[in-house]
Design an enzyme around this catalytic site. Sequence first.
Site, PDB file in Angstrom:
ATOM      1  N   ASP A 122       0.869  -1.175   0.000  1.00 10.61           N
ATOM      2  CA  ASP A 122       0.000   0.000   0.000  1.00 10.61           C
ATOM      3  C   ASP A 122       0.910   1.230   0.000  1.00 10.61           C
ATOM      4  O   ASP A 122       1.621   1.487   0.983  1.00 10.61           O
ATOM      5  CB  ASP A 122      -0.909  -0.020   1.235  1.00 10.61           C
TER       6      ASP A 122
ATOM      7  N   TYR B  22      -5.471  11.174  -2.890  1.00  6.90           N
ATOM      8  CA  TYR B  22      -5.750  12.469  -2.244  1.00  6.90           C
ATOM      9  C   TYR B  22      -4.686  12.904  -1.247  1.00  6.90           C
ATOM     10  O   TYR B  22      -4.808  13.956  -0.648  1.00  6.90           O
ATOM     11  CB  TYR B  22      -7.121  12.442  -1.553  1.00  6.90           C
ATOM     12  N   LYS B  23      -3.641  12.102  -1.040  1.00  6.47           N
ATOM     13  CA  LYS B  23      -2.599  12.514  -0.086  1.00  6.47           C
ATOM     14  C   LYS B  23      -1.574  13.374  -0.811  1.00  6.47           C
ATOM     15  O   LYS B  23      -1.903  14.468  -1.247  1.00  6.47           O
ATOM     16  CB  LYS B  23      -2.029  11.274   0.597  1.00  6.47           C
TER      17      LYS B  23
ATOM     18  N   ARG C 297       1.627  14.181  14.277  1.00  6.73           N
ATOM     19  CA  ARG C 297       2.213  13.894  12.961  1.00  6.73           C
ATOM     20  C   ARG C 297       2.397  15.181  12.172  1.00  6.73           C
ATOM     21  O   ARG C 297       1.469  15.985  12.057  1.00  6.73           O
ATOM     22  CB  ARG C 297       1.290  13.002  12.137  1.00  6.73           C
TER      23      ARG C 297
HETATM   24  C1  LIG Z   1      -4.770   6.846   3.625  1.00 13.22           C
HETATM   25  C2  LIG Z   1      -4.629   5.380   3.564  1.00 13.22           C
HETATM   26  C3  LIG Z   1      -5.666   4.595   3.076  1.00 13.22           C
HETATM   27  C4  LIG Z   1      -6.947   5.233   2.626  1.00 13.22           C
HETATM   28  O1  LIG Z   1      -7.909   4.298   2.296  1.00 13.22           O
HETATM   29  P1  LIG Z   1      -9.262   4.738   1.581  1.00 13.22           P
HETATM   30  O2  LIG Z   1      -9.997   3.465   1.490  1.00 13.22           O
HETATM   31  O3  LIG Z   1      -8.891   5.302   0.235  1.00 13.22           O
HETATM   32  O4  LIG Z   1      -9.926   5.738   2.449  1.00 13.22           O
HETATM   33  C5  LIG Z   1      -5.468   3.232   3.012  1.00 13.22           C
HETATM   34  N1  LIG Z   1      -4.303   2.670   3.410  1.00 13.22           N
HETATM   35  C6  LIG Z   1      -3.287   3.407   3.883  1.00 13.22           C
HETATM   36  C7  LIG Z   1      -2.007   2.757   4.283  1.00 13.22           C
HETATM   37  C8  LIG Z   1      -3.428   4.775   3.988  1.00 13.22           C
HETATM   38  O5  LIG Z   1      -2.424   5.507   4.472  1.00 13.22           O
END
Ligand SMILES: *Cc1c(COP(=O)(O)O)cnc(C)c1O
Length: 399
Positions: free
Chosen positions: A194, A219-220, A368
């Site tokens: 991920d 979106y990050k 953070r």
């Molecule tokens: C931000 C993040 C997500 C976000 O998941 P969504 O299903 O898109 O909300 C998932 N996994 C990790 C490791 C993240 O940091």
Amino acid sequence: MPSPVLDADQLDAVDPLASFRDRFALPAGVRYFDGNSLGAPARGIAERVAGVIGREWREGLIGSWEAGWLELPRRVAARLAPFLGVGAGEVAVADATSVNLFKLLGAALAARPGRRRVLAPRGNFPSDLYVARSAASLHGADLVTVPAGDLAAAVDETTAVVTLSHVDYRSGELFDLAALASAAHGRGALLLADVSHSVGAMPLRLADWSVDLAVGCGYKFLGGGPGAPAFLVVREPLQEQLISPLPGWLGHLEPFAFDEEYRPAAGVDRFLCGTPPILSLAALDAALVAWEGIDLGAVRRWAESLGDFFIALADERLAAAGVVVASPREAARRGAQVSLRHPRSSRLVAALGERGIVCDFRPPDVMRFGLHPLYVRHADVAAAVAACEELLSREGVAR
Ligand SMILES: *Cc1c(COP(=O)(O)O)cnc(C)c1O
């Protein structure tokens, strides 16, 4: 002992990203350390979305599906591929990260019927753990979690998939995906990474690292907007072996044949499911356009410098007040984030917010600070540390 030379202005004076910063202008008076949670909107996104509504939707109506909307997921996937270090035909853009993780884990477990284990680090992102536990149980398998440092050694002949977040969301620790891929492959398992917290923060070379499968969010650091479509990666050699457990019509070989039997599309597009969210995809597309010409190597070096500077200042100015650096000190083992621990972190984060210094709190005691290289400078870090120092010297926040 003389204090180390920690001059923010000197560090900011040589800025290889200077010419790109006005693409990502923030509101006046805000120092934004949450670009790792919700990237700020780049210039051009609002106009693009307005154009989709005003021209393509209002004027083109349903004809716009044929005139470009149906191809948009593929176009955005092609823009994203260089951020990931894989081929355009190995990326699909769809759904949320959690949903994509479910699809890939389900497909991988179905393709490895003799192996009944999914392995993940303890402390992995909670949503990913919920999804992995559910996907595993639907296949009569188990999710097994071990301390992150034991992950490689824990892979065995019963392991179907090893899955983890490339960067630990809490500590910012950056894991070595090439080493984990090698450990997984040595026992016949797959690696599913991920990359939500690393895409856009550093150059990713998923193909070179032999990562089999990946998911991540738009979106990050990428700045695709709240709830932007997420993505998934299936490396080419695996594509024909894997079938999505959410086989919707957009992942069908011929969606508009309205065939009652599912036949998977060729390649990675079989992991599409329902109708793509065109407004959100257009925003993500425009966000990726704003990255054009930006060298991810320079982005990574700036983030490393910000993190090193942050940690040095925290040691010098905040340690005496009980603040502990919770991120790896070595830049090579750290994402674009610095985490600090203090018993009053929650109140500190709120008080910093009142001063326009936006960061976040994660239980039980972590502050953070996301270090988005395109809108954080060393001067912002110095201001954040100075504000922490001042707040900690006051009774109300410190005790
Ligand atoms: C931000 C993040 C997500 C976000 O998941 P969504 O299903 O898109 O909300 C998932 N996994 C990790 C490791 C993240 O940091």
